[in-house]
Scaffold this motif. Sequence first.
Motif, PDB file in Angstrom:
ATOM      1  N   PRO A  10       0.834  -1.208   0.000  1.00  0.00           N
ATOM      2  CA  PRO A  10       0.000   0.000   0.000  1.00  0.00           C
ATOM      3  C   PRO A  10       0.867   1.255   0.000  1.00  0.00           C
ATOM      4  O   PRO A  10       2.042   1.219   0.370  1.00  0.00           O
ATOM      5  CB  PRO A  10      -0.806  -0.129   1.296  1.00  0.00           C
ATOM      6  N   GLU A  11       0.284   2.356  -0.421  1.00  0.00           N
ATOM      7  CA  GLU A  11       1.017   3.623  -0.386  1.00  0.00           C
ATOM      8  C   GLU A  11       1.133   4.112   1.055  1.00  0.00           C
ATOM      9  O   GLU A  11       0.266   3.846   1.882  1.00  0.00           O
ATOM     10  CB  GLU A  11       0.297   4.666  -1.248  1.00  0.00           C
ATOM     11  N   THR A  12       2.230   4.796   1.343  1.00  0.00           N
ATOM     12  CA  THR A  12       2.426   5.337   2.685  1.00  0.00           C
ATOM     13  C   THR A  12       3.281   6.590   2.624  1.00  0.00           C
ATOM     14  O   THR A  12       4.150   6.733   1.765  1.00  0.00           O
ATOM     15  CB  THR A  12       3.108   4.311   3.610  1.00  0.00           C
ATOM     16  N   ASN A  13       3.005   7.521   3.535  1.00  0.00           N
ATOM     17  CA  ASN A  13       3.839   8.711   3.672  1.00  0.00           C
ATOM     18  C   ASN A  13       4.767   8.587   4.884  1.00  0.00           C
ATOM     19  O   ASN A  13       5.575   9.475   5.146  1.00  0.00           O
ATOM     20  CB  ASN A  13       2.958   9.957   3.834  1.00  0.00           C
ATOM     21  N   LEU A  14       4.616   7.490   5.626  1.00  0.00           N
ATOM     22  CA  LEU A  14       5.406   7.293   6.843  1.00  0.00           C
ATOM     23  C   LEU A  14       6.718   6.586   6.484  1.00  0.00           C
ATOM     24  O   LEU A  14       6.896   5.391   6.713  1.00  0.00           O
ATOM     25  CB  LEU A  14       4.601   6.483   7.861  1.00  0.00           C
ATOM     26  N   LEU A  15       7.617   7.320   5.869  1.00  0.00           N
ATOM     27  CA  LEU A  15       8.878   6.747   5.405  1.00  0.00           C
ATOM     28  C   LEU A  15       9.973   6.944   6.457  1.00  0.00           C
ATOM     29  O   LEU A  15      10.073   8.013   7.069  1.00  0.00           O
ATOM     30  CB  LEU A  15       9.303   7.398   4.089  1.00  0.00           C
ATOM     31  N   LEU A  16      10.788   5.924   6.649  1.00  0.00           N
ATOM     32  CA  LEU A  16      11.943   6.040   7.539  1.00  0.00           C
ATOM     33  C   LEU A  16      12.991   6.944   6.889  1.00  0.00           C
ATOM     34  O   LEU A  16      13.151   6.930   5.660  1.00  0.00           O
ATOM     35  CB  LEU A  16      12.541   4.662   7.800  1.00  0.00           C
ATOM     36  N   ASP A  17      13.696   7.708   7.700  1.00  0.00           N
ATOM     37  CA  ASP A  17      14.734   8.589   7.151  1.00  0.00           C
ATOM     38  C   ASP A  17      15.949   7.809   6.674  1.00  0.00           C
ATOM     39  O   ASP A  17      16.503   8.075   5.609  1.00  0.00           O
ATOM     40  CB  ASP A  17      15.154   9.624   8.187  1.00  0.00           C
ATOM     41  N   LYS A  18      16.371   6.862   7.488  1.00  0.00           N
ATOM     42  CA  LYS A  18      17.532   6.046   7.113  1.00  0.00           C
ATOM     43  C   LYS A  18      17.556   4.795   7.984  1.00  0.00           C
ATOM     44  O   LYS A  18      16.829   4.690   8.987  1.00  0.00           O
ATOM     45  CB  LYS A  18      18.836   6.829   7.273  1.00  0.00           C
ATOM     46  N   GLY A  19      18.404   3.856   7.598  1.00  0.00           N
ATOM     47  CA  GLY A  19      18.506   2.636   8.386  1.00  0.00           C
ATOM     48  C   GLY A  19      19.478   1.660   7.763  1.00  0.00           C
ATOM     49  O   GLY A  19      20.098   1.934   6.716  1.00  0.00           O
ATOM     50  N   HIS A  20      19.618   0.507   8.406  1.00  0.00           N
ATOM     51  CA  HIS A  20      20.590  -0.488   7.968  1.00  0.00           C
ATOM     52  C   HIS A  20      20.114  -1.872   8.395  1.00  0.00           C
ATOM     53  O   HIS A  20      19.708  -2.068   9.534  1.00  0.00           O
ATOM     54  CB  HIS A  20      21.963  -0.202   8.589  1.00  0.00           C
ATOM     55  N   PHE A  21      20.146  -2.804   7.468  1.00  0.00           N
ATOM     56  CA  PHE A  21      19.817  -4.202   7.761  1.00  0.00           C
ATOM     57  C   PHE A  21      20.935  -5.088   7.212  1.00  0.00           C
ATOM     58  O   PHE A  21      21.740  -4.663   6.378  1.00  0.00           O
ATOM     59  CB  PHE A  21      18.494  -4.633   7.109  1.00  0.00           C
ATOM     60  N   TYR A 100       5.470  -3.752  -6.944  1.00  0.00           N
ATOM     61  CA  TYR A 100       5.088  -4.346  -5.656  1.00  0.00           C
ATOM     62  C   TYR A 100       5.728  -3.603  -4.473  1.00  0.00           C
ATOM     63  O   TYR A 100       5.322  -3.812  -3.337  1.00  0.00           O
ATOM     64  CB  TYR A 100       5.505  -5.825  -5.615  1.00  0.00           C
ATOM     65  N   CYS A 101       6.718  -2.772  -4.767  1.00  0.00           N
ATOM     66  CA  CYS A 101       7.478  -2.069  -3.708  1.00  0.00           C
ATOM     67  C   CYS A 101       7.718  -0.635  -4.172  1.00  0.00           C
ATOM     68  O   CYS A 101       8.855  -0.230  -4.439  1.00  0.00           O
ATOM     69  CB  CYS A 101       8.818  -2.770  -3.461  1.00  0.00           C
ATOM     70  N   GLN A 102       6.647   0.159  -4.266  1.00  0.00           N
ATOM     71  CA  GLN A 102       6.752   1.498  -4.840  1.00  0.00           C
ATOM     72  C   GLN A 102       7.682   2.402  -4.037  1.00  0.00           C
ATOM     73  O   GLN A 102       8.205   3.391  -4.569  1.00  0.00           O
ATOM     74  CB  GLN A 102       5.363   2.157  -4.929  1.00  0.00           C
ATOM     75  N   TYR A 103       7.903   2.085  -2.789  1.00  0.00           N
ATOM     76  CA  TYR A 103       8.729   2.910  -1.907  1.00  0.00           C
ATOM     77  C   TYR A 103      10.205   2.905  -2.298  1.00  0.00           C
ATOM     78  O   TYR A 103      10.991   3.723  -1.807  1.00  0.00           O
ATOM     79  CB  TYR A 103       8.592   2.430  -0.456  1.00  0.00           C
ATOM     80  N   LEU A 104      10.628   2.012  -3.187  1.00  0.00           N
ATOM     81  CA  LEU A 104      12.054   1.893  -3.519  1.00  0.00           C
ATOM     82  C   LEU A 104      12.625   3.194  -4.082  1.00  0.00           C
ATOM     83  O   LEU A 104      13.799   3.520  -3.841  1.00  0.00           O
ATOM     84  CB  LEU A 104      12.270   0.753  -4.520  1.00  0.00           C
ATOM     85  N   LYS A 105      11.824   3.963  -4.838  1.00  0.00           N
ATOM     86  CA  LYS A 105      12.327   5.183  -5.467  1.00  0.00           C
ATOM     87  C   LYS A 105      12.409   6.349  -4.482  1.00  0.00           C
ATOM     88  O   LYS A 105      12.832   7.442  -4.853  1.00  0.00           O
ATOM     89  CB  LYS A 105      11.468   5.544  -6.677  1.00  0.00           C
TER      90      LYS A 105
END
Length: 361
Positions: A10-21, A100-105
Amino acid sequence: MVSENEFIAPETNLLLDKGHFEWSAPSNIALVKYWGKRDNQLPANPSISFTLNHCKTITKFSFQKIETSNNFSFELLFEGKPKEEFRPKIKKFFERISIYCQYLKNYHFVIDTQNTFPHSSGIASSASGMAALAMNVMQLERSLFPEMKEDYFYKKASFLARLGSGSACRSIKGAVVAWGHHAEIGGSSNYFGVEFPNSIHKVFNDYQDTILLVDKGEKQVSSTVGHDLMHHHPFAERRFVQAHENLSKLKTVLQNGDLENFIAIVESEALTLHAMMMTSMPYFVLMKPNTLEILQKIWQFRNQTKTPVCFTLDAGSNVHLLYPKNVSNQVLEFIKTELVGYCQNGHYICDEIGSGSQILI
C-alpha cells in the motif's frame, strides 16, 4: 487462488529517514529440476530443493530517504569494493519488483554483498544473492508496515526473490522447498517457494552435500539462455510431465526415507536436465570429461560398498555428492582417495542441509 496483486504494498507517507539491515541467504540444490520458464519468471514445471547451510550470501543493506526519483538510486559493493558489472542485474531486479514495492524510489541504497564460498568456486550465487537482497527489501517493507504478518513476510520475500532469479525463491525459508504448482504439494505455487508441508524422514534432517568443483570458470551457456531454449524443445512437454511425476515419487520418499528410490530419482533428474541441454537447438554440453569420470566412480563405489551416496548436477559441470551424515567418514575418504584428482586444484566444499535465510542485524 493466489494473485500477484496481493503483493502490491500500500502507499504510505510514513517513510523512515535512514537505516541499515543485514541478512544472509543460502544457496540451494534442486532434487527435481526446474528447466524452462513462462513469462515473468514463472516455472514451466515444479521443482524441489535442499537448502544448503554454509554456502550463502551475506548482504548489508543501508538506505537513506531522498527526493522521489524516476530512477533507482543505489551503490553496489562486492566484498566492500564497487562492482559495476553487477549493477544491470540489480537494476533489472528493482524494475521488476517496483510495482510491488513502490517505496524503492524514495531511497538511496548501499548494497554490500559477499559470499561465504569463493567467488570463483563455480557455485552459482544468483539464488543466494537475490534471496539475500529480497530479504533486506522485505525487512524495509516490514519496517514501513509493522502490522505485516510473518507468513506474508516470507511469502512475499520468496515472490520478490523469484523475480531476480527463479531458484532464489527456494532460498528463503525451509530445509526442503518446493516451487511451482503441484497437485500433491499443499500450498504450492508458481509465484513463490513453499516449505515441504509433510513430515520429513529423520535420515534427511542432517543430509550432507559435498560439492566437487570440476570447473570454476564461467559457463559457456548461461542458465537464462538454456531456459529460453525450452520454448521450442522437441521433448519439453514430456519433460514437464516427468517433473510432476518425479515430484510425486520424491514426496513419498522424503517421508519414508527410502534411499534407494531417492538415489534413483535424484540421479535421473540430474541426467535429464543435461539431456535437455544436449537435445535443444542449438545444443550444448555443460558437463566436462571429469564430471563423467566422477559419475562413473560414484556408481562403482556405490555398487561395491552399498554406501547410499548419489550425485546431482546443477546447470554446470560441478558435482553435488549427496549422502546421509552417518556415512560421512566413508564418503569423505572416498572423495580424498578417488575423486579429488578430478576437481580443479583439488577443491571441494563440504555443506549440509540448512534452513534458509537469517537476519544478522
